[in-house]
Design an enzyme around this catalytic site. Structure first.
Site, mmCIF file in Angstrom:
data_model
loop_
_atom_site.group_PDB
_atom_site.id
_atom_site.type_symbol
_atom_site.label_atom_id
_atom_site.label_comp_id
_atom_site.label_asym_id
_atom_site.label_seq_id
_atom_site.Cartn_x
_atom_site.Cartn_y
_atom_site.Cartn_z
ATOM 1 C CE LYS A 28 0.703 1.701 4.314
ATOM 2 N NZ LYS A 28 1.072 3.017 4.761
ATOM 3 C CG ASP A 39 -0.885 0.177 7.976
ATOM 4 O OD1 ASP A 39 -1.596 1.149 8.141
ATOM 5 O OD2 ASP A 39 0.312 0.312 7.756
#
Length: 285
Positions: free
Chosen positions: A10, A136
């Site tokens: 990401k 996350d």
């Protein structure tokens, strides 16, 4: 039985720190999107109530410290599974890079075990479980484009970004997220305009997106690791349309519309930086 799961990296399009909470976590507001640089996670069903994990990178622990191990343990406990699993991770995402590699591996394990053991949990349920592993992990369950709030665990999916190429450049250092957050002074950091970035996503407005991306942690990381700031400056000078540090660093991400420019920037950084990649966005909705 064996299953394979991709674990995409990401990048942040924004990261803002709003304050420190009573539980010791910082309240954050961040927009993230997935890119096509990915680890490969293999899950093998094994006899016995055990978890084994191995990764082909010397900097990744092969024991209960690994987030993939923690994900498997959390899944087994949550759904009262008595089977065993061996997890093998082929690392392509740089370690301690601000790209969510460990979190994405954990998310891949949750998705994979959900399939392997036919549990039938929804993505929302897996994201909730993932929040107990790392901030996350919930985003990485979805790996689209999303706003993360709280300490990152509350996820709201957003419109996909306009098509573009991303140059990732990581110097040969690792960054401890905890050490960066410990040095934050809320009154001294830059606060990106999250709402304007969301508007740019909805309108597929590349120039407006690039004008507003930003990371409140940059000033802290730059003060500790000036090389990260130098990489950002070189990307800007080379003509990247939008540049920001991802996560707590040290990877810097540059957005460009055309591959030819991405390749020029890539070539210019190769002699200056250890790890450089050209990637594309995964979210093409």
């Amino acid at each position: 039985m064996v299953l394979f799961e991709r674990a995409p990296a990401k990048i942040n399009l924004s990261l803002d720190v709003l304050g420190k909470r009573d539980d010791g976590y910082h309240e954050v507001e961040m927009i993230m999107t997935a890119v096509d640089l990915a680890d490969r996670v293999e899950l093998y069903s094994v006899y016995g109530d055990m978890i084994e994990v191995s990764a082909d990178n010397q900097y990744v622990p092969n024991d209960e410290r690994n987030l993939a191990y923690k994900a498997a343990l959390a899944f087994k406990n949550k759904y009262q599974i008595n089977y065993g699993v061996r997890i093998e991770i082929e690392k392509n995402i740089p370690v301690s890079a601000g790209l969510g590699g460990g979190s994405s591996d954990a998310a891949a394990v949750l998705r994979g075990l959900n399939r392997m053991w036919s549990v039938g949990a929804s993505l929302e349920e897996l994201a909730e479980l993932g929040a107990s592993i790392g901030s996350d992990v919930p985003f990485c369950i979805y790996s689209t484009t999303a706003l993360g709030t709280g300490h990152g665990e509350k996820i709201r999916e957003l419109a996909a970004p306009p098509p573009c190429f991303v140059i990732l450049a990581k110097p040969n250092i690792g960054i401890s997220t905890r050490s960066i957050f410990q040095k934050i002074n809320i009154d001294e950091i830059m606060h990106p305009d999250t709402n304007e970035i969301i508007r740019a996503l909805e309108e597929k407005n590349f120039s407006n997106l690039c004008a507003n991306i930003g990371n409140a942690l940059e000033t802290v990381t730059f003060s500790l690791c000036p090389n990260v700031q130098h990489i950002k400056e070189r990307m800007v000078q080379a003509g990247a349309s939008g540049v920001l540090m991802s996560g707590s660093g040290p990877t810097v991400a540059g957005l460009v519309e055309h591959y030819s420019k991405a390749k020029r920037i890539y070539n210019g950084l190769r002699g200056f930086c250890d790890e450089v990649y050209i990637v594309q966005l995964l979210d093409r909705r």
